[in-house]
Design a protein around this motif. Structure first.
Motif, PDB file in Angstrom:
ATOM      1  N   GLU A 174      65.766 -17.431  33.408  1.00 55.09           N
ATOM      2  CA  GLU A 174      64.622 -16.521  33.531  1.00 55.09           C
ATOM      3  C   GLU A 174      63.729 -16.835  34.727  1.00 55.09           C
ATOM      4  N   THR A 175      63.662 -18.093  35.130  1.00 53.65           N
ATOM      5  CA  THR A 175      62.736 -18.474  36.191  1.00 53.65           C
ATOM      6  C   THR A 175      63.452 -19.313  37.245  1.00 53.65           C
ATOM      7  N   TRP A 176      62.806 -19.416  38.408  1.00 58.90           N
ATOM      8  CA  TRP A 176      63.392 -20.157  39.517  1.00 58.90           C
ATOM      9  C   TRP A 176      63.387 -21.651  39.283  1.00 58.90           C
ATOM     10  N   TYR A 177      62.411 -22.156  38.542  1.00 56.25           N
ATOM     11  CA  TYR A 177      62.396 -23.602  38.362  1.00 56.25           C
ATOM     12  C   TYR A 177      63.521 -24.082  37.453  1.00 56.25           C
ATOM     13  N   VAL A 178      64.069 -23.220  36.612  1.00 57.83           N
ATOM     14  CA  VAL A 178      65.253 -23.592  35.841  1.00 57.83           C
ATOM     15  C   VAL A 178      66.452 -23.732  36.781  1.00 57.83           C
ATOM     16  N   VAL A 179      66.549 -22.872  37.776  1.00 60.41           N
ATOM     17  CA  VAL A 179      67.616 -22.968  38.774  1.00 60.41           C
ATOM     18  C   VAL A 179      67.462 -24.258  39.579  1.00 60.41           C
ATOM     19  N   ILE A 180      66.233 -24.612  39.926  1.00 63.42           N
ATOM     20  CA  ILE A 180      65.993 -25.847  40.670  1.00 63.42           C
ATOM     21  C   ILE A 180      66.358 -27.060  39.824  1.00 63.42           C
ATOM     22  N   ILE A 181      66.030 -27.025  38.537  1.00 58.44           N
ATOM     23  CA  ILE A 181      66.397 -28.126  37.644  1.00 58.44           C
ATOM     24  C   ILE A 181      67.912 -28.208  37.507  1.00 58.44           C
ATOM     25  N   ASP A 182      68.589 -27.052  37.428  1.00 52.72           N
ATOM     26  CA  ASP A 182      70.058 -27.034  37.399  1.00 52.72           C
ATOM     27  C   ASP A 182      70.635 -27.707  38.641  1.00 52.72           C
ATOM     28  N   ALA A 183      70.085 -27.379  39.795  1.00 50.39           N
ATOM     29  CA  ALA A 183      70.579 -27.962  41.045  1.00 50.39           C
ATOM     30  C   ALA A 183      70.347 -29.465  41.098  1.00 50.39           C
ATOM     31  N   ALA A 184      69.206 -29.898  40.608  1.00 45.21           N
ATOM     32  CA  ALA A 184      68.924 -31.339  40.584  1.00 45.21           C
ATOM     33  C   ALA A 184      69.883 -32.062  39.638  1.00 45.21           C
ATOM     34  N   SER A 185      70.149 -31.476  38.493  1.00 42.66           N
ATOM     35  CA  SER A 185      71.082 -32.076  37.548  1.00 42.66           C
ATOM     36  C   SER A 185      72.497 -32.102  38.117  1.00 42.66           C
ATOM     37  N   LEU A 186      72.879 -31.058  38.820  1.00 43.83           N
ATOM     38  CA  LEU A 186      74.185 -31.026  39.477  1.00 43.83           C
ATOM     39  C   LEU A 186      74.292 -32.131  40.511  1.00 43.83           C
ATOM     40  N   THR A 187      73.212 -32.377  41.241  1.00 42.92           N
ATOM     41  CA  THR A 187      73.188 -33.444  42.236  1.00 42.92           C
ATOM     42  C   THR A 187      73.329 -34.813  41.582  1.00 42.92           C
ATOM     43  N   VAL A 188      72.640 -35.029  40.481  1.00 41.68           N
ATOM     44  CA  VAL A 188      72.753 -36.299  39.754  1.00 41.68           C
ATOM     45  C   VAL A 188      74.178 -36.474  39.230  1.00 41.68           C
ATOM     46  N   GLY A 189      74.758 -35.422  38.715  1.00 44.08           N
ATOM     47  CA  GLY A 189      76.139 -35.494  38.233  1.00 44.08           C
ATOM     48  C   GLY A 189      77.119 -35.823  39.349  1.00 44.08           C
ATOM     49  N   LEU A 190      76.931 -35.217  40.504  1.00 46.33           N
ATOM     50  CA  LEU A 190      77.800 -35.517  41.643  1.00 46.33           C
ATOM     51  C   LEU A 190      77.616 -36.947  42.123  1.00 46.33           C
ATOM     52  N   TRP A 191      76.394 -37.455  42.101  1.00 45.51           N
ATOM     53  CA  TRP A 191      76.147 -38.849  42.481  1.00 45.51           C
ATOM     54  C   TRP A 191      76.913 -39.785  41.545  1.00 45.51           C
ATOM     55  N   TYR A 192      76.841 -39.520  40.253  1.00 42.47           N
ATOM     56  CA  TYR A 192      77.543 -40.360  39.288  1.00 42.47           C
ATOM     57  C   TYR A 192      79.058 -40.255  39.474  1.00 42.47           C
ATOM     58  N   VAL A 193      79.552 -39.044  39.701  1.00 37.68           N
ATOM     59  CA  VAL A 193      80.984 -38.833  39.885  1.00 37.68           C
ATOM     60  C   VAL A 193      81.481 -39.546  41.136  1.00 37.68           C
ATOM     61  N   ASN A 194      80.697 -39.532  42.202  1.00 34.51           N
ATOM     62  CA  ASN A 194      81.095 -40.249  43.412  1.00 34.51           C
ATOM     63  C   ASN A 194      81.238 -41.740  43.137  1.00 34.51           C
ATOM     64  N   ARG A 195      80.324 -42.315  42.380  1.00 37.57           N
ATOM     65  CA  ARG A 195      80.432 -43.731  42.008  1.00 37.57           C
ATOM     66  C   ARG A 195      81.667 -43.969  41.151  1.00 37.57           C
ATOM     67  N   TYR A 196      81.911 -43.081  40.205  1.00 40.73           N
ATOM     68  CA  TYR A 196      83.069 -43.219  39.322  1.00 40.73           C
ATOM     69  C   TYR A 196      84.374 -43.126  40.109  1.00 40.73           C
ATOM     70  N   MET A 197      84.492 -42.141  40.983  1.00 42.50           N
ATOM     71  CA  MET A 197      85.728 -41.957  41.748  1.00 42.50           C
ATOM     72  C   MET A 197      85.961 -43.122  42.700  1.00 42.50           C
ATOM     73  N   LYS A 198      84.904 -43.684  43.250  1.00 45.21           N
ATOM     74  CA  LYS A 198      85.054 -44.835  44.140  1.00 45.21           C
ATOM     75  C   LYS A 198      85.634 -46.016  43.360  1.00 45.21           C
ATOM     76  N   LYS A 199      85.089 -46.283  42.177  1.00 47.43           N
ATOM     77  CA  LYS A 199      85.608 -47.370  41.349  1.00 47.43           C
ATOM     78  C   LYS A 199      87.034 -47.078  40.884  1.00 47.43           C
ATOM     79  N   TYR A 200      87.322 -45.829  40.553  1.00 47.93           N
ATOM     80  CA  TYR A 200      88.660 -45.442  40.111  1.00 47.93           C
ATOM     81  C   TYR A 200      89.676 -45.651  41.226  1.00 47.93           C
ATOM     82  N   ASN A 201      89.331 -45.234  42.442  1.00 53.38           N
ATOM     83  CA  ASN A 201      90.249 -45.390  43.571  1.00 53.38           C
ATOM     84  C   ASN A 201      90.472 -46.864  43.911  1.00 53.38           C
ATOM     85  N   GLU A 202      89.428 -47.679  43.839  1.00 61.28           N
ATOM     86  CA  GLU A 202      89.579 -49.117  44.093  1.00 61.28           C
ATOM     87  C   GLU A 202      90.471 -49.747  43.023  1.00 61.28           C
TER      88      GLU A 202
END
Length: 81
Positions: free
Chosen positions: A47-75
């Motif tokens: 309904e509002t733009w700040y929900v979209v901004i919160i979605d984007a921030a959560s997506l960024t946090v998820g990608l940060w965690y996934v990058n750490r996970y994939m780095k450890k997985y590849n090592e």
């Protein structure tokens, strides 16, 4: 409205992590998550733009965690060979 904000904080990060665990691809996981967010936005659940901004921030946090996970997985995979 509080429920939408809470879900916007948590759901995209969890979806990125889940899709990455299933596909082992950060790109595919991000595309699937963004597609789900876009579909829910198109359907009218955002309904509002700040929900979209919160979605984007959560997506960024998820990608940060996934990058750490994939780095450890590849090592770990390199060490096993």
């Amino acid at each position: 409205m509080e429920t939408k904000i809470l879900l916007a904080m948590v759901a995209p990060a969890i979806l990125v992590i889940l899709f990455t665990r299933v596909t082992y691809s950060r790109t595919i996981a991000m595309i699937l998550t963004v597609a789900l967010i876009a579909a829910s936005s198109y359907k009218g659940y955002v309904e509002t733009w700040y929900v979209v901004i919160i979605d984007a921030a959560s997506l960024t946090v998820g990608l940060w965690y996934v990058n750490r996970y994939m780095k450890k997985y590849n090592e770990k995979q390199r060490g096993a060979v």
